[in-house]
Design a protein around this motif. Structure first.
Motif, PDB file in Angstrom:
ATOM      1  N   ARG A 140      19.138 -12.685  18.894  1.00  0.00           N
ATOM      2  CA  ARG A 140      19.739 -11.735  19.839  1.00  0.00           C
ATOM      3  C   ARG A 140      20.149 -10.453  19.127  1.00  0.00           C
ATOM      4  O   ARG A 140      19.909  -9.344  19.620  1.00  0.00           O
ATOM      5  N   ASN A 144      18.710  -6.627  19.754  1.00  0.00           N
ATOM      6  CA  ASN A 144      19.634  -5.534  20.066  1.00  0.00           C
ATOM      7  C   ASN A 144      19.514  -4.398  19.052  1.00  0.00           C
ATOM      8  O   ASN A 144      19.684  -3.212  19.407  1.00  0.00           O
ATOM      9  N   ARG A 147      16.518  -2.330  20.051  1.00  0.00           N
ATOM     10  CA  ARG A 147      16.879  -1.490  21.195  1.00  0.00           C
ATOM     11  C   ARG A 147      17.708  -0.285  20.742  1.00  0.00           C
ATOM     12  O   ARG A 147      17.503   0.845  21.199  1.00  0.00           O
TER      13      ARG A 147
END
Length: 342
Positions: A140, A144, A147
């Motif tokens: 995760r 992130n 992104r």
């Protein structure tokens, strides 16, 4: 014959040893390598009349406990909070020698709480759960980070499935050679983590599918493989709890209390004990109350709490109830009882 009591202040490389008699007089102080065989060799030089050999809970607790016990020595593992309180009260100056001396006196007095040392199998299964959870969190974080690195360029990944994530990133950076170099490196790391996570998840499913107790736990709506195996490895031995209601307090799912005279204040849950299992039970309660369409007496009870209080408090109460019921199912070898319909 005079019985002896031993305090061990364990660190990664060296262990400080202090031996006292029944009157509290120091018989021996020294050091040994943090290895059960080395510690046992030092202790055997002082006879075999040891009443208790204690050390506080830590990363090496399991290894030392079973090593000393297999050597025929009466090892006990004590709660770290009790050990810290004793060491702080007895010595103003903290060092390994003083800590070992304080532990020896604490062991002699008997004013301590022992810690259950889990079996080898439970520790191995626990490692499987923690390793899988580590990869889930890092995956995760990895996504992130990608992104975040693309956002300053006005490139937004947006909502996308796990399988379509890489293709979406490549679509955004197409034509920019420098971004392609950076993102391909990060996507390769993501693919490797996903592969290893899949391996650990398959092993988790295999273990729970072949375990009769885990299969019984998973008949409860909301309880999946992670929650079932986490509860089993944390409790390890259901017989160490005299009452099933004690399991909720052990996992930190009961409210704190401060009572003195006319003052009696109850606060939030204590959050003591194993945080991983507590979180897993809370997640199971969330699924039962908000997603599961199967009606049970526990869900009915939780929904009534949510109506008169809040959904969050209802989830905590249901998590505590699940811990109690799962312990009872384990101890009595009984199936899950669904109770009345809605």
């Amino acid at each position: 014959m005079t019985q002896l009591y031993v305090g061990l202040d364990v660190s990664l490389e060296q262990t400080a040893i202090c031996i006292v008699d029944q009157e509290g007089r120091v018989i021996f102080e020294g050091q040994a390598t943090s290895d059960p065989d080395a510690i046992a060799e030092v202790l055997r030089c002082h006879g075999n009349l040891f009443a208790r050999i204690g050390f506080e809970a830590g990363p090496l607790s399991q290894w030392l406990f079973f090593g000393l016990s297999n050597a025929g020595l009466p090892a006990v593992c004590i709660e770290a909070r009790h050990a810290k309180a004793a060491m702080t009260a007895m010595n103003r100056n903290k060092n390994d020698r003083n800590d070992a001396r304080s532990l020896a006196q604490l062991i002699r007095s008997g004013w301590f709480k022992t810690v259950h040392v889990k079996s080898q199998e439970s520790q191995e299964l626990r490692t499987l759960l923690v390793a899988r959870e580590f990869l889930v969190n890092k995956l995760r974080d990895h996504e992130n980070k990608i992104r975040g690195l693309l956002r300053p360029f006005g490139l937004k990944v947006g909502r996308v499935s796990a399988s379509g994530y890489a293709s979406r990133v490549r679509e955004l950076i197409e034509g920019n050679s420098r971004l392609e170099l950076c993102m391909e490196a990060l996507l390769a790391g993501r693919a490797s983590m996903m592969e290893q996570l899949a391996n650990l998840h398959r092993e988790l499913l295999r273990v729970t599918a072949n375990d009769e107790l885990c299969r019984r736990f998973m008949t409860i709506p909301g309880v999946g493989p992670v929650t079932a195996l986490a509860f089993k490895t944390t409790i390890d031995d259901p017989g160490r709890f005299r009452r099933s209601n004690d399991v909720g307090a052990h996992l930190g799912l009961t409210p704190r209390q401060y009572q003195s005279g006319e003052t009696d204040v109850r606060g939030r849950i204590s959050r003591s004990g194993d945080s991983f299992t507590r979180t897993a039970l809370f997640t199971a309660a969330h699924v039962m109350l908000t997603r599961s369409r199967q009606w049970t007496s526990i869900k009915s009870w939780g929904m009534r709490i949510a109506q008169r209080s809040s959904l969050k408090k209802a989830k905590i109460a249901v998590a505590r109830k699940l811990a109690v019921d799962m312990h009872r199912m384990w101890r009595d070898a009984t199936p899950f009882r669904w109770g009345a319909a809605a």
